[in-house]
Design a protein around this motif. Structure first.
Motif, short mmCIF file in Angstrom:
data_model
loop_
_atom_site.label_atom_id
_atom_site.label_comp_id
_atom_site.label_asym_id
_atom_site.label_seq_id
_atom_site.Cartn_x
_atom_site.Cartn_y
_atom_site.Cartn_z
N LEU A 162 -7.05 -10.11 -2.94
CA LEU A 162 -7.77 -8.94 -2.43
C LEU A 162 -8.91 -8.55 -3.36
CD1 LEU A 162 -4.90 -6.60 -1.19
CD2 LEU A 162 -6.14 -8.37 0.07
N ASP A 163 -9.95 -7.97 -2.77
CA ASP A 163 -11.03 -7.42 -3.57
C ASP A 163 -10.59 -6.06 -4.11
OD1 ASP A 163 -11.26 -5.61 -1.48
OD2 ASP A 163 -13.06 -6.53 -0.64
N PRO A 164 -11.37 -5.45 -5.03
CA PRO A 164 -10.94 -4.17 -5.63
C PRO A 164 -10.65 -3.08 -4.60
CG PRO A 164 -12.72 -5.11 -6.91
CD PRO A 164 -12.57 -5.99 -5.70
N ALA A 165 -11.43 -3.03 -3.52
CA ALA A 165 -11.18 -2.01 -2.49
C ALA A 165 -9.85 -2.26 -1.81
CB ALA A 165 -12.32 -2.00 -1.47
N GLY A 166 -9.55 -3.53 -1.52
CA GLY A 166 -8.28 -3.86 -0.88
C GLY A 166 -7.10 -3.56 -1.78
N ILE A 167 -7.24 -3.87 -3.08
CA ILE A 167 -6.18 -3.58 -4.04
C ILE A 167 -5.93 -2.08 -4.11
CG2 ILE A 167 -5.58 -3.64 -6.49
CD1 ILE A 167 -7.03 -6.34 -6.65
N ARG A 168 -7.01 -1.29 -4.10
CA ARG A 168 -6.86 0.17 -4.15
C ARG A 168 -6.14 0.69 -2.92
NH1 ARG A 168 -12.37 3.16 -4.68
NH2 ARG A 168 -12.37 1.97 -6.63
N GLU A 169 -6.42 0.11 -1.77
CA GLU A 169 -5.74 0.53 -0.53
C GLU A 169 -4.24 0.27 -0.62
OE1 GLU A 169 -7.51 -1.57 2.68
OE2 GLU A 169 -9.38 -0.44 2.66
N ILE A 170 -3.86 -0.90 -1.11
CA ILE A 170 -2.45 -1.23 -1.23
C ILE A 170 -1.78 -0.30 -2.25
CG2 ILE A 170 -0.78 -3.00 -1.88
CD1 ILE A 170 -2.17 -3.57 0.78
N ARG A 171 -2.45 -0.03 -3.36
CA ARG A 171 -1.90 0.87 -4.37
C ARG A 171 -1.66 2.26 -3.78
NH1 ARG A 171 -6.04 3.30 -8.11
NH2 ARG A 171 -6.71 1.15 -8.31
N ARG A 172 -2.63 2.78 -3.08
CA ARG A 172 -2.49 4.11 -2.46
C ARG A 172 -1.30 4.13 -1.51
NH1 ARG A 172 -2.73 5.85 2.15
NH2 ARG A 172 -3.54 3.87 2.95
N LEU A 173 -1.18 3.08 -0.73
CA LEU A 173 -0.10 3.00 0.25
C LEU A 173 1.26 2.98 -0.43
CD1 LEU A 173 1.13 2.48 3.05
CD2 LEU A 173 0.54 0.05 2.77
N LEU A 174 1.41 2.17 -1.48
CA LEU A 174 2.71 2.05 -2.14
C LEU A 174 3.11 3.34 -2.84
CD1 LEU A 174 2.48 -1.57 -3.59
CD2 LEU A 174 3.48 -0.81 -1.44
N VAL A 175 2.15 4.03 -3.43
CA VAL A 175 2.45 5.32 -4.06
C VAL A 175 2.90 6.32 -3.00
CG1 VAL A 175 1.44 7.29 -5.27
CG2 VAL A 175 0.94 4.96 -6.04
N GLU A 176 2.23 6.33 -1.86
CA GLU A 176 2.63 7.24 -0.77
C GLU A 176 4.03 6.92 -0.26
OE1 GLU A 176 1.38 8.38 3.83
OE2 GLU A 176 -0.10 7.40 2.53
N LEU A 177 4.33 5.64 -0.09
CA LEU A 177 5.65 5.25 0.39
C LEU A 177 6.74 5.70 -0.57
CD1 LEU A 177 4.87 1.66 1.72
CD2 LEU A 177 5.46 3.66 3.10
N SER A 178 6.45 5.65 -1.86
CA SER A 178 7.43 6.06 -2.86
C SER A 178 7.54 7.58 -2.96
CB SER A 178 7.06 5.48 -4.23
OG SER A 178 7.90 6.00 -5.24
N GLN A 179 6.42 8.25 -3.12
CA GLN A 179 6.44 9.68 -3.42
C GLN A 179 6.65 10.54 -2.19
OE1 GLN A 179 2.87 10.60 -5.63
NE2 GLN A 179 3.51 9.41 -7.41
N VAL A 180 6.10 10.14 -1.06
CA VAL A 180 6.20 10.96 0.16
C VAL A 180 7.38 10.54 1.02
CG1 VAL A 180 5.00 11.70 2.26
CG2 VAL A 180 3.70 11.36 0.14
#
Length: 244
Positions: A162-180
């Motif tokens: 993934l490019d940096p934007a794609g990596i950031r999207e996955i990171r945001r998603l995983l944090v949301e899945l964990s915290q929310v």
């Protein structure tokens, strides 16, 4: 402490080669656990052992306190997994790919819309997968893993390529899945600088052996007392004796 994943002296040999060596893995419930190691360190093999995709004489694997040998089907119902690249039908839409999986797993139809919303693919749901970017395909793979509303996500190198934007999207998603959504996320990767941004716990594997596992802040605390190493990458290279 309650563990989502726990192994006891888990080992696996391929022929005469020892791939996983007496691994005592402990993944706390609710954590984002970064399973880190060089290529060939045994990460993917460990994941396949956790899911029962390959067998060993003495599995010694517990998921949420249950022995996988005795309760494999009920345990797998609590797990969503993405190993390497997702298996998708490129000539079908994202929605159709999810619908096929939903029917196979016999889960409620509403879950297709729910997981599309979670991974941010609602607007692209009717588009053929062959027209998806790599990042969209990875998010669709995670959506497939989320069908059935699992308590534990096991993801093998989900940001590969993934490019940096794609990596950031996955990171945001995983944090949301964990915290929310209160899911435990177990993610293997070799992208150390990226993992350092969002994981809560790490396990560092090399040659099938665990060199460290525990909270990220403890890793930094232990090593700051011993040396000037500060970043996760610095510590990783020191532990594994790797060279840039």
């Amino acid at each position: 402490m309650t563990y989502a994943i726990e192994t006891h002296q888990l080992s696996y040999c391929r022929g005469q080669q020892l791939i996983v060596d007496n691994l005592n893995l402990q993944v706390p419930v609710g954590s984002i656990f970064g399973f880190l190691g060089p290529n060939g360190s045994g990460k993917t093999t460990t994941i396949r052992l956790l899911l029962g995709l390959i067998r060993t004489a003495n599995p010694c694997v517990q998921i949420f306190g249950e022995d996988i040998r005795e309760n494999r089907l009920s345990i797998l119902a609590k797990i969503g997994a993405l190993i390497e690249a997702p298996m998708l039908y490129p000539h079908l839409s994202g929605y159709e790919n999810l619908e096929i999986s939903r029917l196979a797993r016999q889960v409620d139809r509403k879950q297709v819309e729910n997981v599309l919303d979670l991974v941010g693919l609602t607007r692209e749901a009717k588009k053929r997968v062959e027209h998806y970017s790599l990042g969209m395909r990875q998010r669709l793979g995670i959506a497939l893993a989320l069908l059935g509303n699992p308590d534990l996500l096991i993801l093998d190198e989900p940001t590969n390529g993934l490019d940096p934007a794609g990596i950031r999207e996955i990171r945001r998603l995983l944090v949301e899945l964990s915290q929310v959504h209160r899911k435990t996320v177990f993610i293997s990767s070799h992208l150390l600088s990226e993992m350092e941004k969002f994981v809560t716990h790490v396990g560092i594997l090399n040659h099938g052996q665990m060199l460290f596992q525990g909270p990220v802040n403890r890793l930094h605390r232990d090593f700051s007392a011993q040396s000037t190493e500060q970043t996760l990458e610095d510590i990783f290279l020191t532990l594994t004796n790797s060279k840039l």
